[in-house]
Each structure stands twice: as structure tokens, then as C-alpha cells.
Design a protein around this motif. Sequence first.
Motif, mmCIF file in Angstrom:
data_model
loop_
_atom_site.group_PDB
_atom_site.id
_atom_site.type_symbol
_atom_site.label_atom_id
_atom_site.label_comp_id
_atom_site.label_asym_id
_atom_site.label_seq_id
_atom_site.Cartn_x
_atom_site.Cartn_y
_atom_site.Cartn_z
ATOM 1 N N SER A 37 22.512 32.084 30.060
ATOM 2 C CA SER A 37 22.979 30.835 30.668
ATOM 3 C C SER A 37 24.078 31.159 31.670
ATOM 4 O O SER A 37 24.943 31.992 31.407
ATOM 5 C CB SER A 37 23.499 29.865 29.595
ATOM 6 N N ILE A 38 24.023 30.505 32.836
ATOM 7 C CA ILE A 38 25.008 30.723 33.888
ATOM 8 C C ILE A 38 25.771 29.430 34.106
ATOM 9 O O ILE A 38 25.186 28.400 34.451
ATOM 10 C CB ILE A 38 24.330 31.171 35.197
ATOM 11 N N LEU A 39 27.064 29.497 33.880
ATOM 12 C CA LEU A 39 27.915 28.307 34.010
ATOM 13 C C LEU A 39 28.452 28.216 35.433
ATOM 14 O O LEU A 39 28.879 29.217 36.016
ATOM 15 C CB LEU A 39 29.062 28.369 33.010
ATOM 16 N N SER A 40 28.436 27.029 35.961
ATOM 17 C CA SER A 40 28.943 26.837 37.320
ATOM 18 C C SER A 40 30.460 26.734 37.341
ATOM 19 O O SER A 40 31.107 27.109 38.314
ATOM 20 C CB SER A 40 28.330 25.575 37.943
ATOM 21 N N GLY A 41 31.044 26.215 36.260
ATOM 22 C CA GLY A 41 32.496 26.069 36.189
ATOM 23 C C GLY A 41 33.163 27.352 35.727
ATOM 24 O O GLY A 41 32.510 28.334 35.375
ATOM 25 N N GLY A 42 34.486 27.345 35.711
ATOM 26 C CA GLY A 42 35.218 28.533 35.312
ATOM 27 C C GLY A 42 35.388 28.664 33.815
ATOM 28 O O GLY A 42 35.604 29.751 33.305
ATOM 29 N N SER A 43 35.315 27.541 33.088
ATOM 30 C CA SER A 43 35.502 27.593 31.639
ATOM 31 C C SER A 43 34.167 27.861 30.962
ATOM 32 O O SER A 43 33.102 27.656 31.532
ATOM 33 C CB SER A 43 36.099 26.274 31.138
ATOM 34 N N HIS A 44 34.233 28.323 29.723
ATOM 35 C CA HIS A 44 33.026 28.599 28.977
ATOM 36 C C HIS A 44 33.192 28.123 27.547
ATOM 37 O O HIS A 44 34.284 28.068 27.014
ATOM 38 C CB HIS A 44 32.689 30.094 29.004
ATOM 39 N N ALA A 65 28.993 42.693 11.483
ATOM 40 C CA ALA A 65 29.809 43.065 12.626
ATOM 41 C C ALA A 65 29.234 42.461 13.898
ATOM 42 O O ALA A 65 28.060 42.146 13.979
ATOM 43 C CB ALA A 65 29.856 44.595 12.755
ATOM 44 N N GLU A 66 30.111 42.303 14.865
ATOM 45 C CA GLU A 66 29.647 41.742 16.121
ATOM 46 C C GLU A 66 28.559 42.635 16.708
ATOM 47 O O GLU A 66 28.642 43.859 16.683
ATOM 48 C CB GLU A 66 30.828 41.629 17.087
ATOM 49 N N ALA A 67 27.545 42.004 17.213
ATOM 50 C CA ALA A 67 26.382 42.764 17.665
ATOM 51 C C ALA A 67 26.655 43.553 18.931
ATOM 52 O O ALA A 67 25.902 44.446 19.280
ATOM 53 C CB ALA A 67 25.211 41.814 17.880
ATOM 54 N N GLY A 68 27.745 43.240 19.636
ATOM 55 C CA GLY A 68 28.063 43.968 20.852
ATOM 56 C C GLY A 68 27.002 43.769 21.916
ATOM 57 O O GLY A 68 26.457 42.685 22.101
ATOM 58 N N MET A 69 26.657 44.866 22.625
ATOM 59 C CA MET A 69 25.678 44.767 23.705
ATOM 60 C C MET A 69 24.266 44.509 23.179
ATOM 61 O O MET A 69 23.351 44.290 23.968
ATOM 62 C CB MET A 69 25.711 46.045 24.539
ATOM 63 N N ASN A 70 24.078 44.541 21.868
ATOM 64 C CA ASN A 70 22.777 44.221 21.281
ATOM 65 C C ASN A 70 22.653 42.736 20.935
ATOM 66 O O ASN A 70 21.703 42.334 20.264
ATOM 67 C CB ASN A 70 22.540 45.065 20.027
ATOM 68 N N SER A 71 23.612 41.961 21.372
ATOM 69 C CA SER A 71 23.541 40.521 21.146
ATOM 70 C C SER A 71 22.306 39.956 21.834
ATOM 71 O O SER A 71 21.799 40.503 22.810
ATOM 72 C CB SER A 71 24.803 39.840 21.700
ATOM 73 N N ARG A 72 21.826 38.835 21.317
ATOM 74 C CA ARG A 72 20.601 38.247 21.856
ATOM 75 C C ARG A 72 20.868 37.230 22.961
ATOM 76 O O ARG A 72 19.936 36.776 23.627
ATOM 77 C CB ARG A 72 19.812 37.592 20.718
ATOM 78 N N SER A 73 22.136 36.863 23.153
ATOM 79 C CA SER A 73 22.431 35.855 24.174
ATOM 80 C C SER A 73 23.686 36.237 24.950
ATOM 81 O O SER A 73 24.565 36.934 24.447
ATOM 82 C CB SER A 73 22.630 34.476 23.515
ATOM 83 N N VAL A 74 23.730 35.772 26.188
ATOM 84 C CA VAL A 74 24.894 36.016 27.031
ATOM 85 C C VAL A 74 25.137 34.769 27.879
ATOM 86 O O VAL A 74 24.201 34.117 28.346
ATOM 87 C CB VAL A 74 24.691 37.265 27.922
ATOM 88 N N GLN A 75 26.416 34.467 28.039
ATOM 89 C CA GLN A 75 26.831 33.315 28.827
ATOM 90 C C GLN A 75 27.633 33.837 30.020
ATOM 91 O O GLN A 75 28.648 34.521 29.851
ATOM 92 C CB GLN A 75 27.688 32.391 27.956
#
Length: 203
Positions: A117-124, A54-64
Amino acid sequence: MTLALRFAAAVILLVITAPRLLAPIQEIPEPTPRPVIKPKTESKSSTAKSAPAAEAGMNSRSVQVVLTENTRAAILYLKSYVQTYESMPLAGKSDVHPDEILEQLRQTLSTRFSNVSILSGGSHSRSGGLTMLFDLQAHVGSISFTANTVSFIATFKTSSGRTIQTISASGKSTIPYPAFGTQFPKAVSRAFADFSQKLNATR
């Protein structure tokens, strides 16, 4: 001869008239039913392939992090404020640091996620971790006793686009008298302290 014939006739008559003995009734036992042996089947848990995790939800190890239009406009406003202030005669350096907002955002998220990771553009791009939409609003006071405000909404989504958490945070400070500085960084710090507390409380 006559006596012999009479004796023979008597024997024959006796045989004919004697009651016939019934043959004994033999009980034929019913065949014992053989036990039905069911073929062994492996349990579903051992044969079935494990379902996808199942999706790890807020316990995921990465965020974009994806910056919204409001966020880009707010950062542009802060940069414009700094440029205008520092162009004034004898103004000196401004204590407003627009880049500090994204840096504090990265530091706060790093306490929860190992890869930020922080994206400068609007797409991901599609990654295995979470996506966080960062929607920022900021205002710098104009004169002494006016307020500096920083507020934002962080919306966390899974890789499938499902929203699993929304966190609102805000911070406020007041321009002192005399106004040798805006004290805007205090508003930023208070907003991220609020965000950090709420983020740590999520499960």
C-alpha cells in the motif's frame, strides 16, 4: 546339717566368685535410607507459554509505503515539467510520466511482498507489516546530451519503528540528438532494476 550347710556355702561362694559372662553384643543395622523421589516437573518448553513471534523483518508479508517531502516535491517537479513542455506549440506529448514512478515502485515491491500500500500523505497507520520511507530525487535534462537522473532511498522499518534495511538505487539516461524525446523513462527503469536486484538480495 553341717555338711549340707558347707555344700550350700560352697555353691554360693562359687556363684559369687565366678566371672560374669558378658552378654553378646548385637549389631543393630543402620536403617537403609529411602531414596528421595523428586516430584515430576514438566519441562519449561511444555509449560511455558510460547513467546511472541519475533518480528518477521524483511520476510514480512506486507509493506506500507510513506512518501517523504522530497518525494512529493520530485513528483510535483515532474508534473510541472510535463505541463510546461506540453503547453509549448507543436511540442506534442512528453515521454515523462510522473505516475510511472509509483507504479514501478508498487510492481517491484509486489515481487517481495504480498500486500503493498502506498500512502499519499506523510503519516502512516500502525499495521502488522513493515513501513518503507520512499525518498526520491529526479531530474530531467534540458537539451541533447544532458543527463536524466533518478535516485531514491528506501528505508524499511518494523512496526516498532526500528530500521532494519536501507536500500539506495539510481538510474541515468541521456537526452539524444535530435531531442525528439527525453529518454527519461530509461532512467526510471534503470533505477528500479537496481532497486529490484538489491531488494531480492536482502534477507
